[in-house]
Enzyme design. Structure first.
Site, PDB file in Angstrom:
ATOM      1  N   GLY A 115      15.609 -35.533 -46.223  1.00  0.00           N
ATOM      2  CA  GLY A 115      14.366 -35.797 -46.419  1.00  0.00           C
ATOM      3  C   GLY A 115      13.917 -36.196 -44.659  1.00  0.00           C
ATOM      4  O   GLY A 115      14.946 -36.426 -43.709  1.00  0.00           O
ATOM      5  N   HIS A 120      12.860 -33.230 -49.417  1.00  0.00           N
ATOM      6  CA  HIS A 120      11.362 -32.897 -48.995  1.00  0.00           C
ATOM      7  C   HIS A 120      11.140 -33.148 -47.303  1.00  0.00           C
ATOM      8  O   HIS A 120      11.837 -33.998 -46.700  1.00  0.00           O
ATOM      9  CB  HIS A 120      11.121 -34.339 -49.789  1.00  0.00           C
ATOM     10  CG  HIS A 120      11.095 -35.460 -49.390  1.00  0.00           C
ATOM     11  ND1 HIS A 120      10.874 -36.558 -48.715  1.00  0.00           N
ATOM     12  CD2 HIS A 120      12.660 -35.760 -50.271  1.00  0.00           C
ATOM     13  CE1 HIS A 120      11.445 -37.324 -47.980  1.00  0.00           C
ATOM     14  NE2 HIS A 120      12.933 -37.177 -49.064  1.00  0.00           N
ATOM     15  N   ASP A 121      10.476 -33.063 -47.196  1.00  0.00           N
ATOM     16  CA  ASP A 121       9.002 -32.967 -45.692  1.00  0.00           C
ATOM     17  C   ASP A 121      10.312 -32.289 -45.580  1.00  0.00           C
ATOM     18  O   ASP A 121       9.797 -32.309 -43.041  1.00  0.00           O
ATOM     19  CB  ASP A 121       9.085 -34.664 -45.010  1.00  0.00           C
ATOM     20  CG  ASP A 121       8.066 -34.575 -46.867  1.00  0.00           C
ATOM     21  OD1 ASP A 121       6.769 -34.944 -47.107  1.00  0.00           O
ATOM     22  OD2 ASP A 121       9.002 -35.901 -47.469  1.00  0.00           O
TER      23      ASP A 121
END
Length: 264
Positions: free
Chosen positions: A139, A121-122
């Site tokens: 992440g 994520h991200d």
């Protein structure tokens, strides 16, 4: 001209561009956009708020746009955006962002993601990036253009990896990697510059020589690191590639940096 195999499950709300091909046993969710000529070969799951750029090919058993593997995720509407002309091989996973982070995971153009690679994520991944088999991004990782991440290497969350750098296979990267650098080891340390990559990408001999000289000065034994950095700026301010390394280092003073190993 869109082709959808009869065994595929494609939500009626999904947006499909021209000449998209969806192979057998694929699943495409309602918030998915597949741009022109995207090909899902077979057994691919595309979920979440996900956009896949034109001419991207996704191989069997990849899962794109699944929710972030983050304990704080509460079902927020976050995104995965994949640029054009990527090759995504078997069993690759890419997750959407988090509300507490960027809210979006971004993949650039012309990347090659080998089997079982993972983008958490991200993350922000640049153009022409290669993740070899099993390579993992934690992440919030930022990866610049033309980076090569070796097989089974893992990059710790919130790390930055500068342009044209090379991460060796099996490396555990817990610190930031300068542009044009070459790192490997567990934990990864700076081994020098990514000279092979620089030559392959057509950097001039003059630029490479300047980078090598600046590198030697920057990581010499004499003086403090800040003093050496100032010396590099004074001597090589006219070389954009050297100044890119300096700017990268100065951009986030709170992040640890991959450094050369010192002989004991």
């Amino acid at each position: 001209m869109t082709k959808v195999h009869p065994t595929a499950i494609v939500d009626a709300a999904a947006k499909l561009g021209e000449d998209v091909e969806i192979g057998p046993f694929c699943i495409v969710g309602p918030d998915v956009t597949l741009e022109a000529r995207v090909r899902l070969l077979s057994h691919v799951v595309v979920d979440g708020v996900t956009t896949i750029g034109e001419d991207t090919v996704v191989h069997a058993f990849s899962a794109l746009g699944g929710p972030p593997q983050h304990l704080g995720y509460k079902g927020e509407r976050t995104q995965l955006v994949i640029g054009p002309r990527n090759t995504i091989r078997e069993q690759v996973t890419m997750n959407t962002g988090t509300a507490s982070g960027r809210g979006v995971t971004t993949i650039g153009a012309d990347g090659f993601f080998m089997a079982e690679a993972h983008v958490a994520h991200d993350c922000t991944v640049g153009d022409n990036v290669v993740l070899a088999k099993g390579a993992t991004l934690g992440g919030h990782v930022d990866v610049g253009n033309f980076v090569f991440v070796g097989g089974l290497a893992a990059i710790h969350q919130f790390s930055r990896v500068g342009r044209y750098s090379f991460i060796g296979g099996l490396a555990a990267v817990t610190k930031d990697v300068i542009p044009y650098g070459s790192v490997w080891g567990n934990h990864a340390h700076l081994e020098g510059l990514n000279l092979v990559g620089l030559k392959r990408r057509g950097f001039s001999r003059e630029t490479i020589n300047a980078l090598r000289a600046a590198y030697r000065l920057m990581f010499a034994d004499e003086g403090t690191f800040q003093e050496r950095l100032d010396d590099v700026v004074e001597t090589y301010s006219a070389t954009p590639e050297v100044m890119e390394i300096v700017d990268f280092i100065r951009a986030d003073g709170n992040r640890p940096l991959c450094l050369p190993e010192r002989e004991v």
